[in-house]
Design an enzyme around this catalytic site. Sequence first.
Site, mmCIF file in Angstrom:
data_model
loop_
_atom_site.group_PDB
_atom_site.id
_atom_site.type_symbol
_atom_site.label_atom_id
_atom_site.label_comp_id
_atom_site.label_asym_id
_atom_site.label_seq_id
_atom_site.Cartn_x
_atom_site.Cartn_y
_atom_site.Cartn_z
ATOM 1 N N HIS A 46 -5.267 44.707 -64.051
ATOM 2 C CA HIS A 46 -6.391 45.367 -63.363
ATOM 3 C C HIS A 46 -6.499 45.512 -61.988
ATOM 4 O O HIS A 46 -6.582 46.418 -61.463
ATOM 5 C CB HIS A 46 -7.766 44.102 -63.537
ATOM 6 C CG HIS A 46 -9.032 44.712 -62.956
ATOM 7 N ND1 HIS A 46 -10.124 45.040 -63.612
ATOM 8 C CD2 HIS A 46 -9.420 44.609 -61.547
ATOM 9 C CE1 HIS A 46 -11.084 45.494 -62.955
ATOM 10 N NE2 HIS A 46 -10.628 44.998 -61.653
ATOM 11 N N GLU A 47 -5.804 44.474 -61.167
ATOM 12 C CA GLU A 47 -5.641 44.636 -59.788
ATOM 13 C C GLU A 47 -4.642 45.562 -59.437
ATOM 14 O O GLU A 47 -4.807 46.515 -58.587
ATOM 15 C CB GLU A 47 -5.442 43.350 -59.197
ATOM 16 C CG GLU A 47 -6.512 42.035 -59.192
ATOM 17 C CD GLU A 47 -7.989 42.789 -58.819
ATOM 18 O OE1 GLU A 47 -7.902 43.711 -57.837
ATOM 19 O OE2 GLU A 47 -9.014 42.114 -59.263
#
Length: 742
Positions: A530-531
């Site tokens: 995600h990051e």
Amino acid sequence: YCLFLLPLRHRYHKTTRILTEKKTYKFMKNNLKKTFLVAGIACATLIATPASGQKIKRGQSMYTNPLMQKSPLPFGAPDFSKIKSEHYLPAIQMGIEEQRAEIKQIVANKQKPTFQNTILAFEKSGELLDRVKNIFFCITEANKTPEIEAAEKAAIPLLTEFENEINFNQDFFKRVKYVYDNERNSLKGEDKVLLEEIYKNFVRSGALLPEEKMERMEEINNRLAQLQQDFGNMLPKASVASTVWVDDVKELAGLSESAIAQCKKDAESRGGKAPYCIVITNTTQQPILASLDNRQLRERVYNASIHRTDGTGEFNAFPLIVEIAKLRAEKAELMGYNNFASYGLTNAMAKNPDNVYAFLKQLIKEYQPKAEAETMAIEKYARKTQGASFKLQPYDRFYYSAKMKKKQFNFSDDEVKPYFNIDSVLINGIFYAANKVYGLTFKERKDLPTYHPDMKVFDVIDNNGKQLALFYCDYFRRPSKRGGAGMSALAKQSGLRNQIPIIYNVCNYAKAPEGQPTLVTWDEVTTMFHEFGHALHGMLSNCYYNTLSGTAVSRDFVEMPSQFNESFASIPEVFNNYAKHYKTNKPMPAKLRDKMLASINFHAAYAMGENLAATSVDMAWHMLNSKNIPTAEAAKDFEIAALEEVGLLNNQIPPRYSTSYFNHIWGGGYAAGYYSYLWSEVLAVNIADYFAKHGALTRKVGTDFRNKVLSRGNTKDLMEIFSDFTGLKAPDASGLLKARGL
């Protein structure tokens, strides 16, 4: 997950730290050099005396302070080996003085205002301040020592005052407005968007208000900056203070040997008040509750979490919260809006609260029966061993859900964790997928200094062999780091500045003892993907203006690239490449892999419900006018009433973040914007569907997505950007619940 956003920001120069909010900024160097030489600033000690009375220490000249000049390291990477805590405040002060002089020159220009001499000149201004702030706010989020906290306390008022000074500079705004009124229709591309953004942000800041309202707006901005800083400082301290201490290892029954060793290591690093401790993470529910057999300890951990900042002592956040809420409401009213949500959403894809509530109501209606069935099933299962009178409590849910999951799928998280070595996830998973889809390669470099030994740095090489970016990652938790996970930029991409992006990710994972590999959970794996999706949004940016580049988009769009990037974690080719046993290096057996992937959406109603509840709490607070803000004493009751009103008051599924520790909205930039996680998840599902149909790991599709979406920043209408790639005229929400397993 989030973007780290600057706790306050220069409104015209967007730099996102995906979680608090955003925006950040060379101009006429020769003239400036002459100015500073005449003033004796460049050759002697710079002493700035802003309204706060803070002064730069003697000896802090641009020759002794490494922040006052561009780093000689490759691509301007920060030289953390030379930067010290005492360097930040003087550099910020010098940056303010430099940009103040640049803006003064713009205003003093006797020529008719034009895009070149006003808008472009403004875009070029403040490069020193921008550079220093990017580095400083990275440190305040990821390695806040007492010295850094003191520097932040002094810097925030200075930056807020300077922001107000620009926002309410009527001579400056007249020039901007003149250009807007006379050149807007003749400009094209990024030039036109830049003009519109700068003008719009002046107006949203109150540039058209009468003088008396401007004065009040300045007061509100100053106070809000201080309150949000206070909240942001309180929260990590409160979480540390809420640590649950354990005297007897028997109380930790149910935990694996490695988890018990981590509890021992955490206790030692936090002062050793007892042999073991359980660290409170930023969310309401604590992952460790899924494993603890001891019900009393589970209850202690849960209560420590939900009560971390709602007490009557040092860590009572409610007085800060109600004042923030009231000031935001008043700010919106000064701008002619009924409430802060209406004001804040004008810049979002959703546009207004009615659209947000319509979106939420549809999800709540479809979610509720599934949540009720899920809770009944868990309680029924627990009663098989605990008796017919057993009442399921929120601190029991994860525990019995995990047991049901193990029985149904015949595996446990401890069985798969040995296959998720954090280094393999990064190199063989995240980087592998980025290479397949976008043609990027990553090479670790040891020569660039970092602010902490745990941090790693990578060259990011484009498919043509050119250096595209630098990527820093800092994955391990420590008391000096804000909770959660996030992304931001030490330097944003800009064609005008000839600057490649320098991007970083931070997370809060428990680091294994020295010499042992760090193994992570599936949830932590997806968080890393995600990051890195946010990181790709920054690294693949191809914009001319710093203000428009990278993640400088609305809150309900910015989470789309990150949520979409999570989809690569479970694609078989990617999964099999990184999910290898840390001892044998053998891939996870297909049978175990299939069980785990099939179980991802097990009891998915909880995850949806905690997000919907947190979103509803956020909206409820920011739909109030300034006269209806509850007292600090009534704040908790207000949350309960707000959840009950929308049908989400559920003891079993509390908000992911309760009011008193909701950093996204009180310390960050998601006020009236937390809905954006669900909103942008719809966009991400639509994007993932397109990839699935046309080839998930196909370079052609990845290049198309890169060129049409990730590289564009805020240079085009966001709905057009979405439609250009997907072919959809509007987001299709029908796939969200299906993707969630609901």
